[in-house]
Write a protein that holds these residues in place. Structure first.
Motif, PDB file in Angstrom:
ATOM      1  N   UNK A  25       0.838  -1.209   0.000  1.00  0.00           N
ATOM      2  CA  UNK A  25       0.000   0.000   0.000  1.00  0.00           C
ATOM      3  C   UNK A  25       0.871   1.257   0.000  1.00  0.00           C
ATOM      4  N   UNK A  26       0.341   2.291  -0.613  1.00  0.00           N
ATOM      5  CA  UNK A  26       0.891   3.644  -0.464  1.00  0.00           C
ATOM      6  C   UNK A  26      -0.181   4.480   0.220  1.00  0.00           C
ATOM      7  N   UNK A  27       0.186   5.088   1.347  1.00  0.00           N
ATOM      8  CA  UNK A  27      -0.734   5.956   2.106  1.00  0.00           C
ATOM      9  C   UNK A  27      -0.348   7.402   1.832  1.00  0.00           C
ATOM     10  N   UNK A  28      -1.350   8.247   1.612  1.00  0.00           N
ATOM     11  CA  UNK A  28      -1.039   9.641   1.257  1.00  0.00           C
ATOM     12  C   UNK A  28      -2.009  10.608   1.933  1.00  0.00           C
ATOM     13  N   UNK A  29      -1.505  11.812   2.187  1.00  0.00           N
ATOM     14  CA  UNK A  29      -2.314  12.897   2.742  1.00  0.00           C
ATOM     15  C   UNK A  29      -2.759  13.783   1.566  1.00  0.00           C
ATOM     16  N   UNK A  30      -4.037  13.717   1.169  1.00  0.00           N
ATOM     17  CA  UNK A  30      -4.483  14.438  -0.031  1.00  0.00           C
ATOM     18  C   UNK A  30      -4.367  15.949   0.086  1.00  0.00           C
ATOM     19  N   UNK A  31      -4.495  16.470   1.298  1.00  0.00           N
ATOM     20  CA  UNK A  31      -4.392  17.918   1.506  1.00  0.00           C
ATOM     21  C   UNK A  31      -2.974  18.403   1.196  1.00  0.00           C
ATOM     22  N   UNK A  32      -1.991  17.624   1.629  1.00  0.00           N
ATOM     23  CA  UNK A  32      -0.583  17.953   1.372  1.00  0.00           C
ATOM     24  C   UNK A  32      -0.293  17.887  -0.127  1.00  0.00           C
ATOM     25  N   UNK A  33      -0.837  16.876  -0.785  1.00  0.00           N
ATOM     26  CA  UNK A  33      -0.639  16.750  -2.239  1.00  0.00           C
ATOM     27  C   UNK A  33      -1.296  17.916  -2.986  1.00  0.00           C
ATOM     28  N   UNK A  34      -2.464  18.311  -2.502  1.00  0.00           N
ATOM     29  CA  UNK A  34      -3.177  19.430  -3.134  1.00  0.00           C
ATOM     30  C   UNK A  34      -2.356  20.713  -3.034  1.00  0.00           C
ATOM     31  N   UNK A  35      -1.779  20.956  -1.863  1.00  0.00           N
ATOM     32  CA  UNK A  35      -0.956  22.157  -1.669  1.00  0.00           C
ATOM     33  C   UNK A  35       0.282  22.138  -2.556  1.00  0.00           C
ATOM     34  N   UNK A  36       0.808  20.927  -2.783  1.00  0.00           N
ATOM     35  CA  UNK A  36       2.013  20.806  -3.619  1.00  0.00           C
ATOM     36  C   UNK A  36       1.674  20.815  -5.107  1.00  0.00           C
ATOM     37  N   UNK A  37       0.369  20.722  -5.413  1.00  0.00           N
ATOM     38  CA  UNK A  37      -0.069  20.779  -6.802  1.00  0.00           C
ATOM     39  C   UNK A  37       0.199  19.530  -7.619  1.00  0.00           C
ATOM     40  N   UNK A  38       0.235  18.373  -6.946  1.00  0.00           N
ATOM     41  CA  UNK A  38       0.476  17.106  -7.663  1.00  0.00           C
ATOM     42  C   UNK A  38      -0.551  16.057  -7.241  1.00  0.00           C
ATOM     43  N   UNK A  39      -0.651  15.013  -8.045  1.00  0.00           N
ATOM     44  CA  UNK A  39      -1.596  13.937  -7.741  1.00  0.00           C
ATOM     45  C   UNK A  39      -0.866  12.766  -7.081  1.00  0.00           C
ATOM     46  N   UNK A  44       8.335   9.998  -8.191  1.00  0.00           N
ATOM     47  CA  UNK A  44       9.471  10.916  -8.024  1.00  0.00           C
ATOM     48  C   UNK A  44       9.122  12.349  -8.423  1.00  0.00           C
ATOM     49  N   UNK A  45       8.208  12.511  -9.365  1.00  0.00           N
ATOM     50  CA  UNK A  45       7.707  13.851  -9.722  1.00  0.00           C
ATOM     51  C   UNK A  45       6.970  14.457  -8.522  1.00  0.00           C
ATOM     52  N   UNK A  46       6.104  13.628  -7.910  1.00  0.00           N
ATOM     53  CA  UNK A  46       5.352  14.085  -6.731  1.00  0.00           C
ATOM     54  C   UNK A  46       6.290  14.370  -5.569  1.00  0.00           C
ATOM     55  N   UNK A 101       6.613  17.823  -3.474  1.00  0.00           N
ATOM     56  CA  UNK A 101       6.380  17.854  -2.027  1.00  0.00           C
ATOM     57  C   UNK A 101       7.574  18.460  -1.307  1.00  0.00           C
ATOM     58  N   UNK A 102       8.758  18.095  -1.766  1.00  0.00           N
ATOM     59  CA  UNK A 102       9.982  18.627  -1.173  1.00  0.00           C
ATOM     60  C   UNK A 102      10.034  20.153  -1.313  1.00  0.00           C
ATOM     61  N   UNK A 103       9.667  20.637  -2.506  1.00  0.00           N
ATOM     62  CA  UNK A 103       9.656  22.089  -2.749  1.00  0.00           C
ATOM     63  C   UNK A 103       8.595  22.787  -1.918  1.00  0.00           C
ATOM     64  N   UNK A 104       7.527  22.049  -1.574  1.00  0.00           N
ATOM     65  CA  UNK A 104       6.440  22.615  -0.753  1.00  0.00           C
ATOM     66  C   UNK A 104       6.795  22.620   0.733  1.00  0.00           C
ATOM     67  N   UNK A 105       7.975  22.094   1.055  1.00  0.00           N
ATOM     68  CA  UNK A 105       8.451  22.176   2.434  1.00  0.00           C
ATOM     69  C   UNK A 105       8.034  21.039   3.340  1.00  0.00           C
ATOM     70  N   UNK A 106       7.583  19.908   2.765  1.00  0.00           N
ATOM     71  CA  UNK A 106       7.237  18.753   3.596  1.00  0.00           C
ATOM     72  C   UNK A 106       8.147  17.577   3.233  1.00  0.00           C
ATOM     73  N   UNK A 107       8.280  16.645   4.157  1.00  0.00           N
ATOM     74  CA  UNK A 107       9.027  15.423   3.868  1.00  0.00           C
ATOM     75  C   UNK A 107       8.205  14.594   2.880  1.00  0.00           C
ATOM     76  N   UNK A 108       8.731  14.287   1.708  1.00  0.00           N
ATOM     77  CA  UNK A 108       7.928  13.552   0.730  1.00  0.00           C
ATOM     78  C   UNK A 108       7.530  12.152   1.201  1.00  0.00           C
TER      79      UNK A 108
END
Length: 416
Positions: free
Chosen positions: A143-157, A166-168, A172-179
């Motif tokens: 499984x891959x678990x993800x926080x959709x709010x964090x992805x939304x802020x980073x502008x990726x799916x 790796x694109x995501x 995420x890294x540029x958005x200031x969170x641990x990917x």
């Protein structure tokens, strides 16, 4: 919440009728000591008590380590084995080779276990074609678990391929969170590694390289690509990852510190305990490239040979009860896993569990239902330990090349 008890099966009733006059004692070595697991153990205990049997707990808190197995070995050697012990994967075969496990074929035949279980699972429960253990549940590992709010802020799916991963991760890294939330323990490293191996190499590669431990496949260009991809994941973890427990990594995704985590579905329990809703507050998708495959971790109980006739009858009650549909439902609703029985009604389960069950059934037919090496389901314990050490060494040593790692893993895979 009132626990819903299940109706005894025909076999259970007949066994009860035969053994009611001399109730037996069931001693069970297990690790169901916390939260939902403890509730499930209570449900099983109550059911067996209703059949007139006495339940004797042999519980080990903290996940059952070496000390528990040492105690079990001394008990078996002294001729005082428990009725059942929580043992899984190839370890079942190792105990069976010692001649100490009981034949459960009469229960299995009456309860139609062969028809209710995928062959890849039932084979693990058998020794030389005879049932000696009973499966309780299925955890999906890939499984891959993800926080959709964090992805939304980073502008990726949320990614479905490794390229998207790796694109995501970069966004995420540029958005200031641990990917990627990760815990640097060897089983967590290998959980990520086997997900990459499956996603990059595919089902046949996974079987040949990691289950059959084929030397040529372990030294192939595909394995080099797997290792290169695996090491690239590390670039998107944080410096505090070494030694971190898996649940603390999950907490990073829950609170938005991290974007995603590769982990089995026990992680879902952490999200639910935090009051999060699947599909809204968190997303569960198969690890990149693995949507048509399923790596499993199945908890099970090995049944030990007993001498007392009443206790043998009680042991059969236990085996029948564990596989009964109603207990499978009660236990897995509490545990966060899914029933091991095929085609169980899933209307009471959440969306992640429903997806897991659907994929479990589909992969059992397609041949893509695969045992997890990281979780003790696929290879002998010596090989598993050596392979985990080799993979973690590569993960932690920035100077080690993928080719060096291939040689170490191939050598480790030979351990018996």
């Amino acid at each position: 919440m009132k626990t819903k008890m299940f109706k005894p099966t025909v076999l259970a009733l007949s066994l009860f009728a035969a053994g009611a006059s001399f109730a037996g004692e069931i001693e069970v070595l297990h690790w169901w000591t916390s939260g939902g697991e403890a509730k499930a153990a209570s449900a099983l205990k109550l059911t067996l008590q209703q059949k007139g049997d006495r339940w004797k707990d042999f519980a080990v808190a903290g996940g059952g380590g070496d000390s528990a197995m040492t105690v079990l070995k001394s008990r078996v050697v002294s001729g005082n084995a428990p009725s059942a012990a929580q043992i899984k994967g190839p370890s079942i075969q190792e105990w069976a080779q010692e001649g100490v496990l009981a034949n459960m074929d009469d229960v299995a035949k009456a309860e139609k276990w062969d028809e209710s279980l995928p062959k890849v699972v039932s084979d693990i429960m058998k020794y030389k074609g005879h049932y000696v253990a009973v499966p309780v549940n299925v955890h999906r590992v890939n499984w891959l678990w993800a926080n959709p709010e964090v992805f939304k802020k980073a502008g990726v799916k949320v990614p479905t391929t490794w390229d998207e991963f790796f694109t995501a991760a970069e966004a995420l890294k540029k958005a200031g969170v641990t990917p990627v939330a990760h815990g640097g323990q060897n089983w967590q490293d290998f959980t990520t590694f086997e997900a990459v191996a499956l996603g990059v190499g595919g089902t046949d590669f996974y079987k040949k390289a990691l289950v059959q431990r084929d030397a040529a496949t372990l030294s192939s260009p595909t394995m080099e690509k797997v290792l290169t991809t695996f090491k690239k994941v590390k670039d998107y973890t944080d410096k505090n990852a070494p030694g971190r427990d898996w649940n603390l990594a999950t907490a990073m995704v829950i609170n938005g510190q991290a974007g995603m985590q590769i982990m089995g579905d026990w992680a879902k329990g952490e999200f639910l305990a935090a009051g999060k809703t699947p599909g809204k507050d968190f997303v569960c998708v198969p690890a990149p490239g693995t949507d048509k495959a399923y790596t499993f971790n199945v908890d099970s109980f090995a049944m030990f040979k007993l001498k007392d006739k009443a206790n043998i009858e009680a042991q059969k009650h236990l085996a029948a009860a564990i596989m009964a549909p109603q207990f499978q439902e009660v236990f897995n609703l509490n545990k966060g896993s899914i029933p091991v029985r095929l085609n169980m009604p899933m209307d009471k389960f959440d969306d992640c569990a429903k997806t897991s069950s659907k994929d479990f059934v589909a992969t059992s037919k397609s041949g893509a239902l695969l045992p997890s090496i990281a979780h003790g389901m696929a290879v002998p314990s010596a090989a598993e330990g050596a392979m985990k050490d080799a993979v973690s060494q590569f993960w932690n040593d920035d100077k080690m090349t993928a080719k060096d790692a291939m040689a170490k893993i191939a050598s480790a895979a030979k351990a018996q």
